[in-house]
Design a protein around this motif. Structure first.
Motif, PDB file in Angstrom:
ATOM      1  N   PHE A 129       0.664  -1.305   0.043  1.00 49.23           N
ATOM      2  CA  PHE A 129      -0.117  -0.034   0.261  1.00 49.23           C
ATOM      3  C   PHE A 129       0.873   1.243  -0.078  1.00 49.23           C
ATOM      4  O   PHE A 129       2.036   1.390   0.387  1.00 49.23           O
ATOM      5  CB  PHE A 129      -1.073  -0.028   0.979  1.00 49.23           C
ATOM      6  N   GLY A 130       0.401   2.274  -0.702  1.00 50.54           N
ATOM      7  CA  GLY A 130       1.001   3.500  -0.710  1.00 50.54           C
ATOM      8  C   GLY A 130       0.706   4.746  -0.102  1.00 50.54           C
ATOM      9  O   GLY A 130      -0.142   4.713   0.652  1.00 50.54           O
ATOM     10  N   HIS A 131       1.087   5.934  -0.347  1.00 49.38           N
ATOM     11  CA  HIS A 131       0.607   7.305   0.063  1.00 49.38           C
ATOM     12  C   HIS A 131      -0.733   7.352  -0.141  1.00 49.38           C
ATOM     13  O   HIS A 131      -1.381   8.227   0.631  1.00 49.38           O
ATOM     14  CB  HIS A 131       1.504   8.615  -0.569  1.00 49.38           C
ATOM     15  N   ALA A 132      -1.251   6.975  -1.348  1.00 52.76           N
ATOM     16  CA  ALA A 132      -2.659   7.414  -1.550  1.00 52.76           C
ATOM     17  C   ALA A 132      -3.961   6.332  -0.824  1.00 52.76           C
ATOM     18  O   ALA A 132      -4.841   6.583  -1.001  1.00 52.76           O
ATOM     19  CB  ALA A 132      -2.772   7.182  -3.128  1.00 52.76           C
ATOM     20  N   HIS A 133      -3.145   5.393  -0.193  1.00 57.54           N
ATOM     21  CA  HIS A 133      -4.095   4.424   0.551  1.00 57.54           C
ATOM     22  C   HIS A 133      -4.440   4.689   1.823  1.00 57.54           C
ATOM     23  O   HIS A 133      -3.704   5.595   2.654  1.00 57.54           O
ATOM     24  CB  HIS A 133      -3.602   2.905   0.367  1.00 57.54           C
ATOM     25  N   ASN A 134      -4.949   3.908   2.734  1.00 61.13           N
ATOM     26  CA  ASN A 134      -5.097   3.946   3.966  1.00 61.13           C
ATOM     27  C   ASN A 134      -3.874   4.212   4.835  1.00 61.13           C
ATOM     28  O   ASN A 134      -3.141   3.014   4.693  1.00 61.13           O
ATOM     29  CB  ASN A 134      -6.257   2.839   4.511  1.00 61.13           C
ATOM     30  N   GLN A 135      -3.616   5.014   5.596  1.00 58.62           N
ATOM     31  CA  GLN A 135      -2.214   5.228   6.141  1.00 58.62           C
ATOM     32  C   GLN A 135      -2.020   4.187   7.198  1.00 58.62           C
ATOM     33  O   GLN A 135      -1.071   3.863   7.475  1.00 58.62           O
ATOM     34  CB  GLN A 135      -1.869   6.502   6.475  1.00 58.62           C
ATOM     35  N   GLU A 136      -3.081   3.556   7.842  1.00 58.75           N
ATOM     36  CA  GLU A 136      -3.025   2.491   8.888  1.00 58.75           C
ATOM     37  C   GLU A 136      -2.370   1.395   8.079  1.00 58.75           C
ATOM     38  O   GLU A 136      -1.703   0.341   8.472  1.00 58.75           O
ATOM     39  CB  GLU A 136      -4.188   2.198   9.574  1.00 58.75           C
ATOM     40  N   TRP A 137      -2.928   1.059   6.872  1.00 59.85           N
ATOM     41  CA  TRP A 137      -2.533  -0.079   5.993  1.00 59.85           C
ATOM     42  C   TRP A 137      -1.084   0.019   5.803  1.00 59.85           C
ATOM     43  O   TRP A 137      -0.303  -0.843   5.656  1.00 59.85           O
ATOM     44  CB  TRP A 137      -3.490  -0.602   4.739  1.00 59.85           C
ATOM     45  N   LYS A 138      -0.599   1.263   5.102  1.00 56.90           N
ATOM     46  CA  LYS A 138       0.708   1.419   4.996  1.00 56.90           C
ATOM     47  C   LYS A 138       1.590   1.167   5.868  1.00 56.90           C
ATOM     48  O   LYS A 138       2.829   0.449   5.681  1.00 56.90           O
ATOM     49  CB  LYS A 138       0.903   2.725   4.366  1.00 56.90           C
ATOM     50  N   LYS A 139       1.352   1.661   7.070  1.00 57.02           N
ATOM     51  CA  LYS A 139       2.098   1.460   8.515  1.00 57.02           C
ATOM     52  C   LYS A 139       2.136   0.037   8.770  1.00 57.02           C
ATOM     53  O   LYS A 139       3.210  -0.482   8.984  1.00 57.02           O
ATOM     54  CB  LYS A 139       1.615   2.381   9.349  1.00 57.02           C
ATOM     55  N   TYR A 140       0.585  -0.569   8.631  1.00 56.39           N
ATOM     56  CA  TYR A 140       0.922  -2.131   9.002  1.00 56.39           C
ATOM     57  C   TYR A 140       1.952  -2.904   8.157  1.00 56.39           C
ATOM     58  O   TYR A 140       2.528  -4.001   8.686  1.00 56.39           O
ATOM     59  CB  TYR A 140      -0.500  -2.640   8.988  1.00 56.39           C
TER      60      TYR A 140
ATOM     61  N   HIS B  25     -11.168  20.840  -4.075  1.00 50.52           N
ATOM     62  CA  HIS B  25     -10.462  19.768  -3.420  1.00 50.52           C
ATOM     63  C   HIS B  25     -10.011  18.708  -4.817  1.00 50.52           C
ATOM     64  O   HIS B  25      -8.869  18.272  -4.560  1.00 50.52           O
ATOM     65  CB  HIS B  25     -11.346  18.948  -2.633  1.00 50.52           C
ATOM     66  N   ARG B  26     -10.944  18.558  -5.603  1.00 46.14           N
ATOM     67  CA  ARG B  26     -10.350  17.564  -6.684  1.00 46.14           C
ATOM     68  C   ARG B  26      -9.360  18.271  -7.666  1.00 46.14           C
ATOM     69  O   ARG B  26      -8.493  17.494  -8.167  1.00 46.14           O
ATOM     70  CB  ARG B  26     -11.682  17.151  -7.527  1.00 46.14           C
ATOM     71  N   ILE B  27      -9.410  19.568  -8.028  1.00 47.12           N
ATOM     72  CA  ILE B  27      -8.727  20.183  -8.700  1.00 47.12           C
ATOM     73  C   ILE B  27      -7.281  20.456  -8.107  1.00 47.12           C
ATOM     74  O   ILE B  27      -5.991  20.444  -8.888  1.00 47.12           O
ATOM     75  CB  ILE B  27      -9.164  21.515  -9.095  1.00 47.12           C
ATOM     76  N   PHE B  28      -7.193  20.665  -6.887  1.00 48.19           N
ATOM     77  CA  PHE B  28      -6.103  21.054  -6.043  1.00 48.19           C
ATOM     78  C   PHE B  28      -6.057  20.088  -4.974  1.00 48.19           C
ATOM     79  O   PHE B  28      -6.232  20.332  -3.803  1.00 48.19           O
ATOM     80  CB  PHE B  28      -5.980  22.679  -5.348  1.00 48.19           C
ATOM     81  N   PRO B  29      -5.539  18.794  -5.147  1.00 48.31           N
ATOM     82  CA  PRO B  29      -5.877  17.837  -4.088  1.00 48.31           C
ATOM     83  C   PRO B  29      -4.742  17.815  -3.062  1.00 48.31           C
ATOM     84  O   PRO B  29      -3.497  18.674  -3.148  1.00 48.31           O
ATOM     85  CB  PRO B  29      -5.356  16.368  -4.922  1.00 48.31           C
ATOM     86  N   PRO B  30      -4.837  17.202  -2.017  1.00 52.11           N
ATOM     87  CA  PRO B  30      -3.655  17.005  -0.952  1.00 52.11           C
ATOM     88  C   PRO B  30      -2.303  16.667  -1.397  1.00 52.11           C
ATOM     89  O   PRO B  30      -2.241  16.035  -2.447  1.00 52.11           O
ATOM     90  CB  PRO B  30      -4.154  16.212  -0.058  1.00 52.11           C
ATOM     91  N   MET B  31      -1.217  17.127  -0.809  1.00 60.14           N
ATOM     92  CA  MET B  31       0.049  16.838  -1.335  1.00 60.14           C
ATOM     93  C   MET B  31       0.307  15.273  -1.205  1.00 60.14           C
ATOM     94  O   MET B  31       1.119  14.910  -2.132  1.00 60.14           O
ATOM     95  CB  MET B  31       1.189  17.501  -0.352  1.00 60.14           C
ATOM     96  N   TYR B  32      -0.370  14.493  -0.580  1.00 61.17           N
ATOM     97  CA  TYR B  32       0.132  13.090  -0.364  1.00 61.17           C
ATOM     98  C   TYR B  32      -0.450  12.456  -1.836  1.00 61.17           C
ATOM     99  O   TYR B  32       0.206  11.409  -2.409  1.00 61.17           O
ATOM    100  CB  TYR B  32      -0.613  12.187   0.578  1.00 61.17           C
ATOM    101  N   ILE B  33      -1.296  13.183  -2.641  1.00 59.96           N
ATOM    102  CA  ILE B  33      -1.659  12.636  -4.003  1.00 59.96           C
ATOM    103  C   ILE B  33      -0.540  12.950  -4.879  1.00 59.96           C
ATOM    104  O   ILE B  33      -0.198  12.265  -5.766  1.00 59.96           O
ATOM    105  CB  ILE B  33      -2.901  13.490  -4.484  1.00 59.96           C
TER     106      ILE B  33
END
Length: 377
Positions: free
Chosen positions: A165-176, A319-327
């Motif tokens: 899993f990566g930055h765009a996924h659930n961060q708990e999954w990425k951490k796990y 939000h869709r045009i200017f998404p968060p930095m993790y995208i």
């Protein structure tokens, strides 16, 4: 629910349980509608097998079965070549999902595969890229997200995962799954191959399924995979461990519900579906193999509302045009590393979306402006 979906469920149930479908039921089936339903869920191969077991020959299904068989053989050959390269170069690797699950079906070609998913040592990402390009593959995606994509005509498609899993996924999954190597078991018949324990493989496929289920959706094949795997492994697995790990991942309820539904739909139980079961099954059936744009949009809106507390349509569009930095970190790493060029990145995303994803963009806009009960002006 369309009758063809009922027929498809019945035939898949027969196939995985070694039962010949009844002639009276078969006589009432519309083969054209059945084929459309099976194709929608990437289940034409398994449907062809069970129809042939009952003496029914259909050109569409026979062709689909032959293609699925050839594709799986090609995948097996190419996967072995890749693993041989990894062995020679000291690169650890692990096959994922379909290449494991297909061996648990009564016939390996029953479980159709769109691609080969392989987890490998991310330190050798450039070496793996060179291997694929040297062997005639085109680079579809590289260095973006948690997997690279390589394709070669007519059917070969590899997704090479540097992480589950990566930055765009659930961060708990990425951490796990961050220190994934610690969760793997060494193969006994090679030097660099690994696999999950039975429990951890199940936990992973449930988490992966939920990733799709909770976004655009996932289809009947995922539910069937769950049933087939459980038939092979459930009596020997540590269910207290599975429950505890699913709690950590936030998939406990989904695992319980999908497992229960798979047993009711494909097993020999006479238990009736509850209202909750029926809603869940309908969602699987409407999703098809890879989900729908409408469901994906609805989930994006719901996530936006949970995170911001806003039901403003304009704010969502912003939000869709200017998404968060993790995208940008996941999919546009160049602009993430060079933040001064972010305005160029905004323009690039818009132009790219219009050119390469115009159908998806149009569908999302249409959904937004016909969903007044979900998001307001």
């Amino acid at each position: 629910m369309n009758q063809a979906f009922y027929d498809l469920i019945y035939l898949c149930k027969c196939a995985v349980n070694g039962t010949i479908p009844s002639k009276s039921r078969l006589d009432q089936m519309n083969m054209e509608e059945l084929y459309i339903a099976a194709k929608h869920h990437t289940l034409t191969g398994i449907t062809a097998y069970v129809l042939e077991s009952a003496g029914i020959q259909d050109d569409n299904f026979r062709t689909a079965k032959e293609k699925a068989s050839r594709k799986n053989i090609f995948f097996d050959i190419e996967r072995k070549k890749l693993f041989s390269f990894c062995e020679k170069n000291g690169i650890w690797y692990m096959p994922l999902k379909g290449s494991i699950l297909k061996e648990m079906y009564p016939d390996f070609s029953m479980r159709q595969m769109a691609d080969n998913d392989i987890l490998f040592d991310a330190e050798y990402q450039s070496e793996i890229k060179k291997y694929f390009t040297d062997n005639g593959y085109s680079i579809i995606r590289y260095g973006k997200g948690n997997h690279d994509v390589y394709k070669k005509p007519p059917v070969l498609n590899f997704e090479m995962h540097t992480a589950l899993f990566g930055h765009a996924h659930n961060q708990e999954w990425k951490k796990y799954y961050r220190d994934i190597k610690e969760r793997l078991v060494k193969d006994t018949d090679n030097n660099y191959g690994y696999h999950f324990s039975d429990e951890d493989f199940y936990i992973y496929i449930i988490t992966h399924e939920y990733k799709h289920y909770s976004s655009g959706g996932t289809g009947l094949r995922s539910l069937l995979d769950c049933y087939v795997y459980l038939q092979a492994k459930q009596d020997s697995m540590d269910w207290s461990y599975i429950s505890a790990e699913c709690e950590k991942l936030g998939t406990y309820d989904f695992e319980q519900q999908s497992r229960n539904l798979s047993q009711k739909v494909f097993g020999n139980s006479s238990a009736e579906l509850s209202d909750e079961d029926k809603l869940m099954l309908e969602y699987y059936l409407n999703s098809g193999t890879y989900g729908t744009i409408e469901q994906d949009t609805q989930r994006k809106i719901e996530k936006f509302q949970r995170q911001t507390g806003s039901t403003s349509r304009l704010k969502y569009i912003w939000h869709r045009i200017f998404p968060p930095m993790y995208i940008y970190e996941a999919f546009y790493p160049f602009f993430y590393r060079h933040k001064i060029l972010l305005p160029v990145g905004w323009a690039y995303r818009l132009i790219k979306g219009v050119i390469t994803c115009s159908k998806k963009v149009r569908s999302e806009i249409k959904y937004l402006y016909h969903s007044n009960d979900r998001i307001q002006k």
